[in-house]
Write a protein that holds these residues in place. Structure first.
Motif, short mmCIF file in Angstrom:
data_model
loop_
_atom_site.label_atom_id
_atom_site.label_comp_id
_atom_site.label_asym_id
_atom_site.label_seq_id
_atom_site.Cartn_x
_atom_site.Cartn_y
_atom_site.Cartn_z
N ASP A 168 -3.19 -9.00 -3.79
CA ASP A 168 -2.44 -9.86 -4.72
C ASP A 168 -2.47 -9.31 -6.15
N LEU A 169 -2.17 -8.03 -6.26
CA LEU A 169 -2.08 -7.39 -7.58
C LEU A 169 -0.70 -7.67 -8.16
N THR A 170 -0.66 -8.14 -9.41
CA THR A 170 0.59 -8.40 -10.11
C THR A 170 0.68 -7.50 -11.33
N LEU A 171 1.74 -6.70 -11.39
CA LEU A 171 1.97 -5.79 -12.51
C LEU A 171 3.28 -6.16 -13.18
N GLU A 172 3.25 -6.38 -14.48
CA GLU A 172 4.45 -6.72 -15.24
C GLU A 172 4.55 -5.81 -16.46
N GLY A 180 0.04 -7.83 -0.81
CA GLY A 180 0.43 -8.88 -1.74
C GLY A 180 0.82 -8.33 -3.09
N LEU A 181 1.34 -7.11 -3.13
CA LEU A 181 1.71 -6.44 -4.37
C LEU A 181 2.98 -7.05 -4.96
N GLN A 182 2.96 -7.34 -6.26
CA GLN A 182 4.15 -7.80 -6.98
C GLN A 182 4.26 -6.97 -8.26
N MET A 183 5.37 -6.23 -8.38
CA MET A 183 5.60 -5.42 -9.57
C MET A 183 6.95 -5.79 -10.18
N ARG A 184 6.97 -5.94 -11.50
CA ARG A 184 8.21 -6.27 -12.19
C ARG A 184 8.30 -5.49 -13.50
N ALA A 193 0.45 2.66 -1.06
CA ALA A 193 -0.57 2.87 -0.04
C ALA A 193 -0.92 1.53 0.59
N LYS A 194 -1.83 1.54 1.56
CA LYS A 194 -2.31 0.29 2.14
C LYS A 194 -3.70 0.51 2.75
N VAL A 195 -4.67 -0.21 2.19
CA VAL A 195 -6.03 -0.12 2.70
C VAL A 195 -6.65 -1.48 2.97
N SER A 196 -5.90 -2.56 2.80
CA SER A 196 -6.43 -3.89 3.08
C SER A 196 -5.30 -4.79 3.56
N SER A 197 -5.67 -5.89 4.23
CA SER A 197 -4.67 -6.81 4.80
C SER A 197 -5.16 -8.24 4.64
N ARG A 198 -5.27 -8.68 3.40
CA ARG A 198 -5.76 -10.03 3.13
C ARG A 198 -4.66 -11.01 2.74
N SER A 199 -3.62 -10.51 2.13
CA SER A 199 -2.66 -11.39 1.46
C SER A 199 -1.53 -11.83 2.36
N SER A 200 -0.97 -13.00 2.03
CA SER A 200 0.26 -13.46 2.68
C SER A 200 1.47 -13.28 1.77
N ARG A 201 1.25 -12.78 0.55
CA ARG A 201 2.37 -12.56 -0.36
C ARG A 201 3.19 -11.36 0.08
N PRO A 202 4.50 -11.42 -0.11
CA PRO A 202 5.32 -10.23 0.18
C PRO A 202 5.07 -9.14 -0.85
N ASN A 203 5.31 -7.91 -0.46
CA ASN A 203 5.17 -6.78 -1.37
C ASN A 203 6.55 -6.50 -1.98
N VAL A 204 6.69 -6.86 -3.26
CA VAL A 204 7.99 -6.77 -3.93
C VAL A 204 7.85 -5.93 -5.19
N ILE A 205 8.68 -4.90 -5.26
CA ILE A 205 8.72 -4.02 -6.43
C ILE A 205 10.10 -4.20 -7.04
N SER A 206 10.18 -4.85 -8.19
CA SER A 206 11.45 -5.31 -8.73
C SER A 206 11.68 -4.79 -10.15
N GLY A 207 12.90 -4.30 -10.39
CA GLY A 207 13.28 -3.88 -11.73
C GLY A 207 12.44 -2.75 -12.28
#
Length: 634
Positions: free
Chosen positions: A385-389, A411-415, A425-439
């Motif tokens: 669940d990393l969020t980058l803005e 659970g990656l979210q980038m905006r 990459a992928k080394v864990s599977s904990r989140s239910s959030r979608p992986n979205v890289i936007s804008g």
């Protein structure tokens, strides 16, 4: 109580009346010529003194440990030195806390342990205990869970206050835990009398030591471990704040914290510590097992870390900046010992999170990083669940010319982010959030791989721009979604290859690139939404398949394809293909659909399409599984 005769008079002492504020001059300390240690000890020991002031520069030669609460020490902007200070302990677990001023609460000699018989949900503030009657509302406890496989790998180590006795076997604390616990875990509760409400600051600190220590010297001990000095340390501390401290030459962290809750470190700086290579040295602040903290308006130059979090939670870092990190320091770091809910806003400088090794767990959760600028960002450990803005990675020739930007698809979210060399990459599977890289805008893929092999979950690129996509490879088995993206390759470069189950392209513009599906597993390409493909590539085909023998489904709908001369819109020469093209528009180039690509298990339906100046170089004959009628050719 004052003794002007310095012990010469047998009788008589003076009692200084005050309103709770005292300063070093009352003890005859008017500068750094005489040590200020005795005066400091006397003032801190007097419970009637609530504020200590300095009105001159000072020198200390001792390392002080206090358990005093509710006191403020203001050094008045003067310089504090430690010429001739006593050596610190050679014990590496002790020496980082042997600061000039070390405020330490008092833990009990015994602990209460409980092995749970029930699971504890994430974000629960209720914990099972053996006997709740042994706990008191308002009391503080150092709470830690038994380790996992790593030496230091604990999800919980915090200084917590009991807020409610729920029932005979449950207590509530002032913390919602960031990680779930299965039944059978052992929690140890150690009662603590914390130091509280200490305020220190407003000084320039000049550290002692300065023995040269290079990277090649590691791991041998650095003499400054016991000869060097640093101003402040806090342990088992609540609401203890530091402000306006500007340090040079310090060995251990300028502000060292462990087992701290509710704190602020603000408007502080470090410049030119003796080393950035010795572990634990050269920091502005380290925060171990800390909760509810805020580091704000701080700065570091040529240091190892501006701030370091270890098993910390619910902390903020705001408007902090680190420069001079070419030599190996990274201003913003976390150890990966299950830190969670940490926010970085408006900062600059290298960042390295959850990356201190498996001994700590390489785990973090719910980090948010906003408006951060750096030259390298690698977050490919177990970060959920990393969020980058608005995070920008700018390549720097003196550190990393490639400007690496590497993230974990959990659970990656980038905006609104940008960088040069990017990979998922992928080394864990904990989140239910979608992986979205936007804008976001990126140039090249790391080692040519945009989506790495372990990525088995969907990755959605939304309105992203890739300026040099030649040879991009998506190795992951999970779906890849490209929505309204702008992707540019090179006429002589390779198309983008996909190994995942689904590739869904909706809208966007793709120039001098194209898509090749590896066919190593059953795959589907859906292309539509007004997408536009144009130009050519080294394969001379905008859509094609690799050498794999699995079935590929081609779903071509509302999109425009404009191919250079000698380049195919679609080139299929072999394999099992399930091909539909409905409402597509082809301009120039060729269509090469070999009969060998439409044998048993395959089919072809092309209808409602427009072909303008297209040369059909290969096409299967019409039949039960091949229908090519109702198209327009101009």
């Amino acid at each position: 109580m004052l003794d002007p005769s310095r012990g010469k008079a047998k009788r008589g002492r003076w009692l200084a009346l005050h309103a709770g504020t005292f300063d070093f001059r009352r003890f005859g300390v008017s500068g750094p010529q005489a040590p200020a240690d005795a005066a400091l000890s006397a003032m801190v020991a007097d419970p009637a003194i609530a504020r200590i002031e300095a009105h001159t520069d000072l020198n200390f030669v001792r390392r002080h440990t206090f358990s005093r609460s509710r006191i403020e020490i203001d050094f008045g902007g003067h310089t504090v030195t430690t010429k001739g200070i006593e050596q610190a302990s050679h014990d590496p677990d002790v020496s980082p806390f042997q600061a000039v001023l070390y405020f330490r609460g008092t833990p009990s000699d015994s602990s209460i342990s409980c092995t749970t018989t029930e699971a504890i949900a994430e974000l629960s503030d209720v914990f099972q205990v053996a006997d709740a009657a042994k706990f008191g509302v308002g009391s503080w406890y150092a709470v830690e869970v038994n380790p996992l496989s790593g030496k230091y790998e604990r999800e919980l180590q915090k200084l917590l206050q009991v807020t409610e006795i729920v029932d005979g076997t449950h207590v509530r604390v002032n913390y919602q835990n960031g990680w779930p616990f299965a039944a059978g875990r052992t929690f140890r509760w150690t009662k603590v009398e914390p130091v509280t409400d200490v305020r220190i600051g407003n000084l320039r600190f000049v550290g002692s030591g300065g023995t040269p220590y290079a990277e090649s010297d590691w791991p041998k001990p650095d003499p400054d471990e016991w000869n060097g000095s640093h101003p402040f340390a806090f342990e088992y501390a609540v609401r203890c704040d530091v402000a306006d401290v500007h340090a040079v030459g310090t060995f251990w962290p300028v502000v060292m914290r462990r087992w701290g809750t509710f704190f602020r470190t603000e408007r502080c700086s470090i410049a030119n510590p003796p080393t950035v290579f010795y572990g634990g040295a050269g920091y502005l602040t380290q925060n171990i097992y800390c909760l509810y903290g805020h580091v704000e308006d701080c700065h570091s130059s040529n240091a190892r870390h501006l701030t370091d979090f270890v098993n910390a939670a619910y902390c903020y870092v705001t408007n902090c900046h680190g420069d001079g990190d070419d030599a190996g320091g990274n201003p913003f770091t976390t150890h990966g010992q299950y830190e969670h809910d940490i926010v970085f806003t408006g900062c600059s400088g290298l960042m390295d999170i959850a990356n201190s090794g498996s001994a700590w767990g390489t785990a973090a959760k719910r980090f948010t990083i906003r408006r951060h600028v750096m030259s390298w960002f690698v977050a490919s450990t177990r970060i959920s669940d990393l969020t980058l803005e608005d995070v920008e990675v700018v390549p720097r020739a003196t550190f990393d010319p490639d400007g690496k930007f590497l993230v974990n698809a959990d659970g990656l979210q980038m905006r609104g982010c940008s960088g040069k060399t990017f990979a998922v990459a992928k080394v864990s599977s904990r989140s239910s959030r979608p992986n979205v890289i936007s804008g976001c805008t990126f140039e090249v893929a790391s080692a040519g791989v945009l989506v790495q092999t372990p990525v088995d979950v969907p990755v959605h690129f939304d309105r992203c721009t890739f300026t040099d996509a030649s040879g991009f490879e998506c190795h992951g088995s999970g779906p890849v979604y490209l929505t309204d993206c702008t992707v540019t390759g090179k006429p002589g470069g390779k198309p983008i290859s996909f190994a995942g189950t689904d590739v869904v392209v909706s809208g966007g513009r793709y120039t001098d690139t194209g898509f090749v599906l590896t066919a190593a597993r059953d795959q589907r390409l859906h292309l539509g939404g007004g997408a536009r493909l144009a130009g050519t590539n080294a394969a001379k085909a905008l859509l094609s398949r690799g050498s794999g023998d699995k079935t590929v489904s081609w779903e071509l709908a509302d999109y425009d394809s404009s191919a250079d001369d000698g380049t195919a819109h679609v080139a299929l020469a072999a394999g099992t293909n399930r091909y539909t093209a409905v409402g597509a528009r082809f301009t120039g180039g060729t269509l090469s659909l070999s009969p060998q690509a439409f044998g048993r298990g395959s089919f072809l339906l092309q209808t409602g399409c427009v072909e303008s100046g297209v040369n059909r170089t290969a096409y299967p004959p019409a039949g039960d599984r091949v229908h090519t009628g109702n198209n327009l050719s101009v």
